[in-house]
Design a protein around this motif. Structure first.
Motif, PDB file in Angstrom:
ATOM      1  N   SER A  37      38.780  42.375  42.213  1.00  0.00           N
ATOM      2  CA  SER A  37      39.667  41.517  41.428  1.00  0.00           C
ATOM      3  C   SER A  37      39.944  40.233  42.181  1.00  0.00           C
ATOM      4  O   SER A  37      40.010  40.208  43.396  1.00  0.00           O
ATOM      5  N   ILE A  38      40.052  39.137  41.441  1.00  0.00           N
ATOM      6  CA  ILE A  38      40.363  37.828  41.990  1.00  0.00           C
ATOM      7  C   ILE A  38      41.411  37.199  41.088  1.00  0.00           C
ATOM      8  O   ILE A  38      41.408  37.415  39.883  1.00  0.00           O
ATOM      9  N   LEU A  39      42.325  36.426  41.659  1.00  0.00           N
ATOM     10  CA  LEU A  39      43.376  35.806  40.871  1.00  0.00           C
ATOM     11  C   LEU A  39      42.931  34.448  40.358  1.00  0.00           C
ATOM     12  O   LEU A  39      42.244  33.707  41.033  1.00  0.00           O
ATOM     13  N   LEU A  40      43.367  34.137  39.147  1.00  0.00           N
ATOM     14  CA  LEU A  40      43.147  32.820  38.568  1.00  0.00           C
ATOM     15  C   LEU A  40      44.390  32.436  37.801  1.00  0.00           C
ATOM     16  O   LEU A  40      44.857  33.186  36.968  1.00  0.00           O
TER      17      LEU A  40
ATOM     18  N   ASN B 164      49.380  36.750  23.332  1.00  0.00           N
ATOM     19  CA  ASN B 164      50.565  36.960  24.149  1.00  0.00           C
ATOM     20  C   ASN B 164      50.238  38.133  25.062  1.00  0.00           C
ATOM     21  O   ASN B 164      49.943  39.233  24.583  1.00  0.00           O
ATOM     22  N   ILE B 165      50.252  37.903  26.368  1.00  0.00           N
ATOM     23  CA  ILE B 165      49.813  38.915  27.329  1.00  0.00           C
ATOM     24  C   ILE B 165      50.898  39.154  28.363  1.00  0.00           C
ATOM     25  O   ILE B 165      51.483  38.211  28.903  1.00  0.00           O
ATOM     26  N   ARG B 166      51.140  40.406  28.645  1.00  0.00           N
ATOM     27  CA  ARG B 166      52.081  40.763  29.699  1.00  0.00           C
ATOM     28  C   ARG B 166      51.564  40.227  31.038  1.00  0.00           C
ATOM     29  O   ARG B 166      50.362  40.263  31.306  1.00  0.00           O
ATOM     30  N   PRO B 167      52.441  39.698  31.910  1.00  0.00           N
ATOM     31  CA  PRO B 167      51.985  39.181  33.204  1.00  0.00           C
ATOM     32  C   PRO B 167      51.153  40.198  33.977  1.00  0.00           C
ATOM     33  O   PRO B 167      51.461  41.386  34.002  1.00  0.00           O
ATOM     34  N   GLY B 168      50.091  39.724  34.590  1.00  0.00           N
ATOM     35  CA  GLY B 168      49.207  40.591  35.354  1.00  0.00           C
ATOM     36  C   GLY B 168      47.853  39.934  35.546  1.00  0.00           C
ATOM     37  O   GLY B 168      47.596  38.828  35.060  1.00  0.00           O
ATOM     38  N   THR B 169      46.964  40.599  36.256  1.00  0.00           N
ATOM     39  CA  THR B 169      45.612  40.106  36.495  1.00  0.00           C
ATOM     40  C   THR B 169      44.643  40.896  35.624  1.00  0.00           C
ATOM     41  O   THR B 169      44.662  42.127  35.635  1.00  0.00           O
ATOM     42  N   TYR B 170      43.803  40.190  34.880  1.00  0.00           N
ATOM     43  CA  TYR B 170      42.925  40.831  33.901  1.00  0.00           C
ATOM     44  C   TYR B 170      41.495  40.308  34.025  1.00  0.00           C
ATOM     45  O   TYR B 170      41.265  39.202  34.505  1.00  0.00           O
ATOM     46  N   GLN B 171      40.561  41.120  33.550  1.00  0.00           N
ATOM     47  CA  GLN B 171      39.164  40.726  33.479  1.00  0.00           C
ATOM     48  C   GLN B 171      38.740  40.718  32.015  1.00  0.00           C
ATOM     49  O   GLN B 171      39.252  41.498  31.208  1.00  0.00           O
TER      50      GLN B 171
ATOM     51  N   ASP C 184      32.908  33.914  30.812  1.00  0.00           N
ATOM     52  CA  ASP C 184      33.419  32.612  30.391  1.00  0.00           C
ATOM     53  C   ASP C 184      32.737  31.523  31.221  1.00  0.00           C
ATOM     54  O   ASP C 184      32.961  31.425  32.432  1.00  0.00           O
ATOM     55  N   PRO C 185      31.902  30.671  30.614  1.00  0.00           N
ATOM     56  CA  PRO C 185      31.170  29.658  31.399  1.00  0.00           C
ATOM     57  C   PRO C 185      32.076  28.579  31.987  1.00  0.00           C
ATOM     58  O   PRO C 185      31.673  27.875  32.915  1.00  0.00           O
ATOM     59  N   GLU C 186      33.309  28.441  31.476  1.00  0.00           N
ATOM     60  CA  GLU C 186      34.226  27.416  31.972  1.00  0.00           C
ATOM     61  C   GLU C 186      35.170  27.947  33.054  1.00  0.00           C
ATOM     62  O   GLU C 186      35.964  27.189  33.611  1.00  0.00           O
ATOM     63  N   ASN C 187      35.100  29.226  33.334  1.00  0.00           N
ATOM     64  CA  ASN C 187      36.002  29.839  34.315  1.00  0.00           C
ATOM     65  C   ASN C 187      35.211  30.222  35.565  1.00  0.00           C
ATOM     66  O   ASN C 187      34.399  31.143  35.533  1.00  0.00           O
ATOM     67  N   PRO C 188      35.441  29.544  36.689  1.00  0.00           N
ATOM     68  CA  PRO C 188      34.671  29.841  37.909  1.00  0.00           C
ATOM     69  C   PRO C 188      35.069  31.151  38.583  1.00  0.00           C
ATOM     70  O   PRO C 188      34.336  31.646  39.438  1.00  0.00           O
TER      71      PRO C 188
ATOM     72  N   TYR D 180      28.764  40.069  35.573  1.00  0.00           N
ATOM     73  CA  TYR D 180      30.026  39.476  35.998  1.00  0.00           C
ATOM     74  C   TYR D 180      31.071  39.563  34.890  1.00  0.00           C
ATOM     75  O   TYR D 180      30.750  39.482  33.703  1.00  0.00           O
ATOM     76  N   ASN D 181      32.314  39.725  35.302  1.00  0.00           N
ATOM     77  CA  ASN D 181      33.463  39.599  34.417  1.00  0.00           C
ATOM     78  C   ASN D 181      34.273  38.386  34.848  1.00  0.00           C
ATOM     79  O   ASN D 181      34.445  38.141  36.047  1.00  0.00           O
ATOM     80  N   SER D 182      34.773  37.628  33.890  1.00  0.00           N
ATOM     81  CA  SER D 182      35.692  36.538  34.202  1.00  0.00           C
ATOM     82  C   SER D 182      37.064  37.121  34.506  1.00  0.00           C
ATOM     83  O   SER D 182      37.404  38.213  34.048  1.00  0.00           O
ATOM     84  N   VAL D 183      37.861  36.396  35.295  1.00  0.00           N
ATOM     85  CA  VAL D 183      39.156  36.894  35.754  1.00  0.00           C
ATOM     86  C   VAL D 183      40.244  35.862  35.463  1.00  0.00           C
ATOM     87  O   VAL D 183      40.042  34.664  35.640  1.00  0.00           O
ATOM     88  N   LEU D 184      41.394  36.334  35.001  1.00  0.00           N
ATOM     89  CA  LEU D 184      42.535  35.451  34.810  1.00  0.00           C
ATOM     90  C   LEU D 184      43.795  36.126  35.326  1.00  0.00           C
ATOM     91  O   LEU D 184      43.870  37.348  35.421  1.00  0.00           O
ATOM     92  N   ASP D 185      44.759  35.289  35.652  1.00  0.00           N
ATOM     93  CA  ASP D 185      46.045  35.780  36.144  1.00  0.00           C
ATOM     94  C   ASP D 185      47.144  35.196  35.270  1.00  0.00           C
ATOM     95  O   ASP D 185      47.312  33.976  35.216  1.00  0.00           O
TER      96      ASP D 185
END
Length: 319
Positions: free
Chosen positions: A8-11, A195-202, A214-218, A228-233
């Motif tokens: 997992s990586i934070l974004l 609407n997403i509960r706070p947390g780190t997701y793929q 996601d090609p726009e998300n490094p 690969y999975n894209s990651v968001l925080d």
């Protein structure tokens, strides 16, 4: 894509709250407002209810009370009674922290402690009801940590792919469901706000059946399929309060969230004391206050822990 992910990586995701396109209706039965989960029953959303031995039209029921029953309370028909808002709507508010991090629950509304309100087959967040391993001729509502909301806190976009017939958003926030979140096409891109509960997701996009990150998300991680999975925080708002100390000249909030900086997070003075609000990712943080250069624990927070250096700190947990 329903298996565990390796890393997992934070974004920090920059999100917009207003969209210039038609957003699909939120899921039926609940919504998330800040740190509260709000169950919502509107009798106009239901046609029938099931009793012990019969089905009856909702319009023929003299509704005395409505109860939320689900996996989270043992399907009790009387524990979680809702509050009547108007002639059609009932609500019940619960803290998000009362639910586990898994946050994937089946539930239903019970009218007069006897009749189960049957959701429409058209509702997106329904799932087949089971009893003792056998499928029943009925459906339950299901809630997730994410649901479509035009005023939500996370907007996903996929540029191009104008010739695609369908684009689906799938991720750890909806158990990698391959049908639930259909994205909406506009002149420039495909878009969906949740609407997403706070947390780190793929997450990934499914373009006409083909999975892609996601090609726009490094920010991305390797998954079990050597892709690969894209990651968001998604960050949540956390309030830090220090009551009293009205004669102090300056109060600094310092903690693991800002590498224990002694100057970058100055608190604001209020009538009651000092206050600072931070946007933090889900997790556990250590912190202290610096009052006129003197380090102190949070006197109103009994939760404390020792760090690796043997220092005791106040603890803040963001869920």
């Amino acid at each position: 894509m329903k298996k565990n992910i390796l890393h997992s990586i934070l974004l920090i995701l920059v999100c917009t709250s207003e969209l210039l396109y038609a957003q699909k209706d939120p899921f039926k039965g609940y919504k998330i407002e800040g740190d509260m989960l709000v169950f919502v029953f509107d009798k106009r959303d239901y046609e029938k209810a099931t009793g012990a031995s019969q089905k009856i039209k909702i319009e023929n029921l003299d509704i005395k009370n409505v109860v939320v029953a689900g996996e989270f309370n043992g399907w009790s028909k009387d524990k979680w009674e809702m509050i009547k808002i108007d002639a059609n709507r009932y609500e019940l508010r619960k803290k998000l922290s009362d639910f586990t991090d898994e946050f994937s629950w089946e539930f239903k509304f019970v009218i007069n402690n006897a009749y189960w309100a049957e959701p429409s087959r058209k509702d997106k967040n329904i799932t087949r009801a089971f009893e003792n391993g056998y499928a029943l001729p009925a459906y339950n509502l299901k809630m997730y940590i994410a649901y479509p909301d035009k005023n939500g806190n996370a907007t996903f976009t996929l540029n191009g792919f104008n010739n695609a017939r369908e684009v689906i958003l799938s991720g750890s926030f909806n158990k990698w469901d391959e049908d639930m979140f259909s994205m909406i096409k506009n002149e420039e891109c495909w878009m969906l706000t949740l609407n997403i509960r706070p947390g780190t997701y793929q997450y990934k996009f499914i373009v006409d059946g083909k999975w892609m990150e996601d090609p726009e998300n490094p920010k991305k991680v390797i998954n079990e399929f050597n892709g690969y999975n894209s990651v968001l925080d998604i960050q949540g708002s956390s309030n830090f309060l220090l009551n009293g100390f009205q004669n102090a000249k300056k109060v600094i909030l310092s903690g693991s969230f800002n590498e224990w900086s002694e100057n970058i997070c100055e608190m604001n003075k209020t009538e009651e004391g000092w206050k600072q609000t931070l946007m933090l990712s889900a997790g556990k943080y250590h912190y202290k206050f610096i009052v006129d250069d003197k380090w102190i624990l949070d006197p109103d927070n009994p939760v404390r822990e020792y760090d690796y250096n043997g220092n005791i700190n106040s603890v803040c947990i963001v869920k």
